[in-house]
Design a protein around this motif. Structure first.
Motif, mmCIF file in Angstrom:
data_model
loop_
_atom_site.group_PDB
_atom_site.id
_atom_site.type_symbol
_atom_site.label_atom_id
_atom_site.label_comp_id
_atom_site.label_asym_id
_atom_site.label_seq_id
_atom_site.Cartn_x
_atom_site.Cartn_y
_atom_site.Cartn_z
ATOM 1 N N LEU A 269 19.248 9.082 -5.242
ATOM 2 C CA LEU A 269 18.148 8.618 -4.391
ATOM 3 C C LEU A 269 18.516 7.239 -3.863
ATOM 4 O O LEU A 269 18.544 6.261 -4.623
ATOM 5 N N ARG A 270 18.838 7.169 -2.579
ATOM 6 C CA ARG A 270 19.304 5.905 -1.992
ATOM 7 C C ARG A 270 18.104 5.090 -1.531
ATOM 8 O O ARG A 270 17.558 5.323 -0.447
ATOM 9 N N GLY A 271 17.679 4.183 -2.373
ATOM 10 C CA GLY A 271 16.544 3.342 -2.017
ATOM 11 C C GLY A 271 16.330 2.350 -3.137
ATOM 12 O O GLY A 271 17.035 2.382 -4.159
ATOM 13 N N THR A 272 15.347 1.499 -2.977
ATOM 14 C CA THR A 272 15.127 0.486 -4.007
ATOM 15 C C THR A 272 14.177 1.032 -5.084
ATOM 16 O O THR A 272 13.352 1.908 -4.825
ATOM 17 N N ALA A 273 14.295 0.456 -6.263
ATOM 18 C CA ALA A 273 13.523 0.943 -7.413
ATOM 19 C C ALA A 273 12.018 0.839 -7.155
ATOM 20 O O ALA A 273 11.268 1.770 -7.463
ATOM 21 N N ALA A 274 11.582 -0.292 -6.600
ATOM 22 C CA ALA A 274 10.137 -0.492 -6.411
ATOM 23 C C ALA A 274 9.573 0.457 -5.365
ATOM 24 O O ALA A 274 8.372 0.733 -5.348
ATOM 25 N N HIS A 275 10.438 0.962 -4.502
ATOM 26 C CA HIS A 275 9.995 1.895 -3.465
ATOM 27 C C HIS A 275 10.102 3.346 -3.952
ATOM 28 O O HIS A 275 9.161 4.133 -3.820
ATOM 29 N N VAL A 276 11.254 3.680 -4.539
ATOM 30 C CA VAL A 276 11.539 5.083 -4.864
ATOM 31 C C VAL A 276 10.799 5.554 -6.121
ATOM 32 O O VAL A 276 10.259 6.664 -6.142
ATOM 33 N N LEU A 277 10.774 4.717 -7.181
ATOM 34 C CA LEU A 277 10.250 5.216 -8.461
ATOM 35 C C LEU A 277 8.766 5.588 -8.392
ATOM 36 O O LEU A 277 8.381 6.656 -8.897
ATOM 37 N N PRO A 278 7.900 4.774 -7.770
ATOM 38 C CA PRO A 278 6.501 5.207 -7.689
ATOM 39 C C PRO A 278 6.341 6.512 -6.912
ATOM 40 O O PRO A 278 5.530 7.373 -7.287
ATOM 41 N N SER A 279 7.136 6.711 -5.830
ATOM 42 C CA SER A 279 7.039 7.980 -5.079
ATOM 43 C C SER A 279 7.517 9.147 -5.925
ATOM 44 O O SER A 279 6.958 10.242 -5.859
ATOM 45 N N LEU A 280 8.582 8.898 -6.699
ATOM 46 C CA LEU A 280 9.118 9.966 -7.553
ATOM 47 C C LEU A 280 8.074 10.392 -8.591
ATOM 48 O O LEU A 280 7.829 11.582 -8.800
ATOM 49 N N VAL A 281 7.450 9.401 -9.225
ATOM 50 C CA VAL A 281 6.432 9.700 -10.248
ATOM 51 C C VAL A 281 5.255 10.440 -9.610
ATOM 52 O O VAL A 281 4.771 11.446 -10.144
ATOM 53 N N ALA A 282 4.816 9.968 -8.463
ATOM 54 C CA ALA A 282 3.673 10.621 -7.798
ATOM 55 C C ALA A 282 4.026 12.058 -7.426
ATOM 56 O O ALA A 282 3.226 12.981 -7.640
ATOM 57 N N ALA A 283 5.254 12.259 -6.917
ATOM 58 C CA ALA A 283 5.649 13.615 -6.497
ATOM 59 C C ALA A 283 5.817 14.539 -7.708
ATOM 60 O O ALA A 283 5.501 15.724 -7.644
ATOM 61 N N ALA A 284 6.319 13.984 -8.823
ATOM 62 C CA ALA A 284 6.589 14.826 -10.002
ATOM 63 C C ALA A 284 5.308 15.424 -10.554
ATOM 64 O O ALA A 284 5.303 16.548 -11.051
ATOM 65 N N TRP A 285 4.211 14.660 -10.494
ATOM 66 C CA TRP A 285 2.984 15.139 -11.128
ATOM 67 C C TRP A 285 1.886 15.447 -10.135
ATOM 68 O O TRP A 285 0.724 15.588 -10.509
ATOM 69 N N ALA A 286 2.287 15.593 -8.884
ATOM 70 C CA ALA A 286 1.277 15.865 -7.848
ATOM 71 C C ALA A 286 0.520 17.145 -8.157
ATOM 72 O O ALA A 286 -0.697 17.235 -7.980
ATOM 73 N N ALA A 287 1.259 18.152 -8.663
ATOM 74 C CA ALA A 287 0.613 19.441 -8.881
ATOM 75 C C ALA A 287 -0.077 19.515 -10.233
ATOM 76 O O ALA A 287 -0.819 20.448 -10.496
ATOM 77 N N ASP A 288 0.183 18.546 -11.119
ATOM 78 C CA ASP A 288 -0.319 18.624 -12.496
ATOM 79 C C ASP A 288 -0.610 17.220 -13.001
ATOM 80 O O ASP A 288 0.173 16.636 -13.750
ATOM 81 N N PRO A 289 -1.728 16.656 -12.592
ATOM 82 C CA PRO A 289 -1.964 15.248 -12.906
ATOM 83 C C PRO A 289 -2.278 14.946 -14.377
ATOM 84 O O PRO A 289 -2.264 13.806 -14.774
ATOM 85 N N ALA A 290 -2.517 15.974 -15.214
ATOM 86 C CA ALA A 290 -2.883 15.680 -16.614
ATOM 87 C C ALA A 290 -1.646 15.345 -17.434
ATOM 88 O O ALA A 290 -0.637 16.036 -17.343
#
Ligand code: BJW
Length: 272
Positions: free
Chosen positions: A248-269
């Motif tokens: 993932l070519r990007g900065t940590a503060a930009h990429v990691l929150p998007s990654l976390v949000a995308a990982a649990w988008a379908a299952d927020p619990a």
């Protein structure tokens, strides 16, 4: 294989049960803590971080190197964790089998809520004396090496601020930063715990590390050899690219929150 964010990466994180996050200087860059590849600024502009962070430099000129570490302690005390550190703490809260391993000597993971990151290269806040059986030393937390010499207003033009290191109150030898310099062994318990976690994980996230300093650079390779998927977050290519399932070519503060949000988008619990 390379992809933009984040379908495959989000899927890997969403499915993971044992995660290792290995961080380097890049995770703290957006908190204002320079990496080892950045040019130093202000008072320290004529020095190279990679040359100051050595036992040889400390023995040749302890006041210069101690002054640089005092300046760094001040920078770190004034810095705040960024959204990258917070996203890593959120992964730990969500997936109990997560281990955070950092090469950094700052305390920004702890302040973001990571309960027990493994520090492979020591800490800015745990000085010790140079004796073979080293004694821990205390430092003055209220001290502010920058107080009368703010960035951009050098007290002595083109020179770093020299500060004599204290003497050990137990044995009288010089106190040195409690960090691991080149040619020194990593703390054994920390390194063993890191290797074990890497060998047992199903996903390793390598964040903000150049991947060239060993033995830390071996950790993503150990995970990959043990069958884990490796995701890298870094704006630049590194030698770790080839062991990664996703870069993932990007900065940590930009990429990691998007990654976390995308990982649990379908299952927020959170998982129990
Ligand atoms: C962003 C970003 C953003 C920017 N978001 N990303 C095997 C092969 C070859 C050599 C060796 C080997 N094994 C051992 C060695 C020798 C040596 C070594 O590795 N040398 C290499 C340079 C070749 N290793 C050692 O000496 C280690 N000890 C050891 O092995 O003991 C056994 C032994 C003893 C005696 C003889 C031989 C062996 C000790 C290593 C200690 C490293 N110490 C330092 C200083 C710590 C104290 C301090 O902070 O002052 O640790 S050096 C420095 O490098 C620091 C870092 O933790 C470490 C790693 O750097 P890191 O974190 O990767 O940062 P950078 O700056 O290099 O990269 C930043 C990255 O972030 C970049 O990729 C950017 O693109 C990215 N980035 N902004 C995400 N916003």
């Amino acid at each position: 294989m390379e992809e933009a964010l984040p379908h495959r990466a989000a899927e890997l994180l969403g499915d993971a049960r044992r995660v290792v996050v290995l961080t380097g200087a890049g995770i703290s860059a957006e908190s204002g803590v320079p990496t080892f590849r950045d040019d130093l600024t202000g008072l320290w502009a004529r020095f190279d971080a990679r040359e100051l962070a050595t036992a040889a430099a400390f023995h040749a000129d302890p006041d210069l190197v101690w002054g640089w570490y005092e300046w760094r302690r001040t920078r770190v005390r004034r810095a705040e964790p960024n959204p990258g550190h917070l996203a890593i703490a959120a992964i730990e809260a969500r997936i109990p089998g997560t281990t955070v391993i950092t090469q950094n000597v700052d305390d920004l993971h702890e302040r973001a809520g990571s309960p027990a990151p493994i520090h492979l290269h020591g800490s800015l806040f745990a000085p010790r004396c140079v004796a073979a059986a080293a004694h821990p030393a205390t430092i003055d937390d209220a001290a502010d090496a920058d107080a009368d010499a703010p960035d951009g207003e050098p007290a002595q033009p083109h020179d770093g601020r020299r500060i004599a290191p204290p003497r050990c109150t137990s044995c009288g030898t010089l106190v040195r930063p409690g960090v691991v310099w080149f040619g020194e062994m990593l703390p054994e318990a920390a390194f063993t715990a890191a290797v074990e976690a890497a060998a047992a994980c199903d996903l390793l996230l390598a964040v903000g590390t150049s991947g060239v300093v060993y033995p830390a650079a071996e950790i993503p390779r150990i995970a990959a050899r043990s069958g884990a998927a490796v995701i890298q977050v870094n704006p630049e290519p590194t030698p770790l690219d080839r062991v990664c399932a996703v870069n993932l070519r990007g900065t940590a503060a930009h990429v990691l929150p998007s990654l976390v949000a995308a990982a649990w988008a379908a299952d927020p619990a959170p998982r129990s």
